[in-house]
Write a protein that holds these residues in place. Sequence first.
Motif, PDB file in Angstrom:
ATOM      1  N   ASP A 112      70.170 -17.670  16.884  1.00 26.28           N
ATOM      2  CA  ASP A 112      69.081 -17.370  15.955  1.00 26.28           C
ATOM      3  C   ASP A 112      68.598 -18.655  15.291  1.00 26.28           C
ATOM      4  N   PHE A 113      67.279 -18.797  15.201  1.00 24.46           N
ATOM      5  CA  PHE A 113      66.688 -19.971  14.593  1.00 24.46           C
ATOM      6  C   PHE A 113      65.659 -19.572  13.541  1.00 24.46           C
ATOM      7  N   GLU A 114      65.737 -20.239  12.385  1.00 20.60           N
ATOM      8  CA  GLU A 114      64.688 -20.127  11.386  1.00 20.60           C
ATOM      9  C   GLU A 114      63.453 -20.859  11.895  1.00 20.60           C
ATOM     10  N   PRO A 147      60.494 -20.066  26.012  1.00 15.57           N
ATOM     11  CA  PRO A 147      61.475 -19.804  27.089  1.00 15.57           C
ATOM     12  C   PRO A 147      61.614 -20.980  28.056  1.00 15.57           C
ATOM     13  N   GLU A 148      60.509 -21.714  28.298  1.00 19.14           N
ATOM     14  CA  GLU A 148      60.579 -22.851  29.224  1.00 19.14           C
ATOM     15  C   GLU A 148      61.540 -23.921  28.712  1.00 19.14           C
ATOM     16  N   THR A 149      61.591 -24.069  27.390  1.00 20.08           N
ATOM     17  CA  THR A 149      62.488 -25.066  26.804  1.00 20.08           C
ATOM     18  C   THR A 149      63.941 -24.638  26.962  1.00 20.08           C
ATOM     19  N   GLU A 150      64.182 -23.336  26.985  1.00 21.93           N
ATOM     20  CA  GLU A 150      65.540 -22.848  27.277  1.00 21.93           C
ATOM     21  C   GLU A 150      65.992 -23.316  28.655  1.00 21.93           C
ATOM     22  N   THR A 206      62.683 -33.267  17.243  1.00 23.69           N
ATOM     23  CA  THR A 206      63.545 -32.083  17.299  1.00 23.69           C
ATOM     24  C   THR A 206      62.884 -30.809  16.803  1.00 23.69           C
ATOM     25  N   GLY A 207      61.890 -30.914  15.882  1.00 26.98           N
ATOM     26  CA  GLY A 207      61.229 -29.701  15.387  1.00 26.98           C
ATOM     27  C   GLY A 207      62.205 -28.767  14.708  1.00 26.98           C
ATOM     28  N   SER A 208      62.299 -27.549  15.197  1.00 28.69           N
ATOM     29  CA  SER A 208      63.225 -26.558  14.645  1.00 28.69           C
ATOM     30  C   SER A 208      64.681 -26.900  14.919  1.00 28.69           C
ATOM     31  N   GLY A 209      64.907 -27.882  15.785  1.00 26.04           N
ATOM     32  CA  GLY A 209      66.273 -28.227  16.170  1.00 26.04           C
ATOM     33  C   GLY A 209      66.802 -27.396  17.318  1.00 26.04           C
ATOM     34  N   CYS A 210      65.929 -26.620  17.973  1.00 29.15           N
ATOM     35  CA  CYS A 210      66.418 -25.668  18.980  1.00 29.15           C
ATOM     36  C   CYS A 210      67.165 -26.357  20.119  1.00 29.15           C
ATOM     37  N   ILE A 211      66.667 -27.509  20.580  1.00 28.56           N
ATOM     38  CA  ILE A 211      67.347 -28.210  21.671  1.00 28.56           C
ATOM     39  C   ILE A 211      68.664 -28.800  21.179  1.00 28.56           C
ATOM     40  N   TYR A 252      56.806 -16.227  12.848  1.00 22.95           N
ATOM     41  CA  TYR A 252      56.587 -16.766  11.506  1.00 22.95           C
ATOM     42  C   TYR A 252      56.660 -15.667  10.451  1.00 22.95           C
ATOM     43  N   LEU A 253      56.153 -14.486  10.787  1.00 25.50           N
ATOM     44  CA  LEU A 253      56.194 -13.371   9.835  1.00 25.50           C
ATOM     45  C   LEU A 253      57.630 -12.929   9.562  1.00 25.50           C
ATOM     46  N   LEU A 254      58.461 -12.968  10.594  1.00 23.01           N
ATOM     47  CA  LEU A 254      59.869 -12.598  10.424  1.00 23.01           C
ATOM     48  C   LEU A 254      60.711 -13.778   9.944  1.00 23.01           C
ATOM     49  N   GLY A 255      60.174 -14.995  10.136  1.00 21.74           N
ATOM     50  CA  GLY A 255      60.900 -16.187   9.709  1.00 21.74           C
ATOM     51  C   GLY A 255      62.027 -16.586  10.631  1.00 21.74           C
ATOM     52  N   LYS A 256      62.047 -16.018  11.830  1.00 20.16           N
ATOM     53  CA  LYS A 256      63.155 -16.324  12.745  1.00 20.16           C
ATOM     54  C   LYS A 256      62.762 -16.006  14.177  1.00 20.16           C
ATOM     55  N   THR A 257      63.534 -16.558  15.094  1.00 18.77           N
ATOM     56  CA  THR A 257      63.374 -16.231  16.505  1.00 18.77           C
ATOM     57  C   THR A 257      64.703 -16.478  17.202  1.00 18.77           C
ATOM     58  N   SER A 258      64.792 -16.051  18.437  1.00 20.80           N
ATOM     59  CA  SER A 258      66.001 -16.268  19.230  1.00 20.80           C
ATOM     60  C   SER A 258      65.714 -17.322  20.288  1.00 20.80           C
ATOM     61  N   PHE A 259      66.697 -18.207  20.498  1.00 20.01           N
ATOM     62  CA  PHE A 259      66.554 -19.255  21.509  1.00 20.01           C
ATOM     63  C   PHE A 259      67.930 -19.545  22.085  1.00 20.01           C
ATOM     64  N   TYR A 260      68.051 -19.437  23.384  1.00 23.92           N
ATOM     65  CA  TYR A 260      69.297 -19.705  24.102  1.00 23.92           C
ATOM     66  C   TYR A 260      70.490 -18.950  23.476  1.00 23.92           C
TER      67      TYR A 260
END
Length: 291
Positions: A89-91, A101-104, A130-135, A78-86
């Motif tokens: 890059d995701f906001e 990681p389990e969702t990956e 969907t939340g962040s839309g990562c899936i 949240y502090l960086l405003g982003k993360t990596s998934f599969y």
Amino acid sequence: MKNSSVKIRDYRTQFIQELTPIYDAGEAESFFYLIAEEKHQLKRIDLALHPDLVFSETETVVWNSILAQLKQEIPIQYLLGKTSFYGLDFEVNENVLIPRPETEELVAWIIRNNLKIEKFKDLKILDIGTGSGCIAVSLAKHIPNAQVFAIDVSEKALATAHNNAHNNAVNITFIKQNILETEDLLQEFDVIVSNPPYVRNLEKEEIKKNVLDYEPHLALFVEDNDALIFYKKIAKLAQKNLLPNGKLYFEINQYLGKEMVDLLEKMNFKNIELRKDIYGNDRMIKGEISN
């Protein structure tokens, strides 16, 4: 720490020391390098090769602010405003869960099962909650020609998911909808997937402070006496709205694997498969609609 020019290597030592009462040293060090790369485009090797690099007074102020927030256990994502998934890059922000990681693993399972049939027809995929839309974004990116739809009850979450779809150059149809109030999805799908709220209130004591205090409870918790409320509803909709041989995938509460198998069996799903995650916990399940 004083707000003055300081050697980065010295600040790094202090940064890790101040965080180690809360995080282990390895995690604290990883935070330091994540921030250094995001804020200054400095990698670990850059700092090793240039030990005399300094933070300006202004930069030190920014770092001290981030450090103070980390001490409050605000998630670094949240502090960086982003993360990596599969690999993407995701906001992320306080309106969406931080992808796990389990969702990956769930995404990888769906991709493996469907890539082989993708060449024969265009798949229609629905991601519920969907939340962040990562899936949804990851599936759209890795299954070419798939038509991907995504539902969420939160307008703010959908705005974040829409940004993530745009930033990762995929087309997704987003729908604001309360799935618990939905009687029909109005079209049919080859794949329905959901990672709905599944943490029971009785399990709150197991949840880390950084999750409990900062991630959206709407996307996390269900009542103890109706823990499968979302699964029952979505499975019922899947019975009606999955195409022949269509597949339903869920991420699940690790303590309710048997209950989920029983639920899908009672609803006449076939080829039910319960899988463990990388930590050895029951975490995902698949069922199919027969011809």
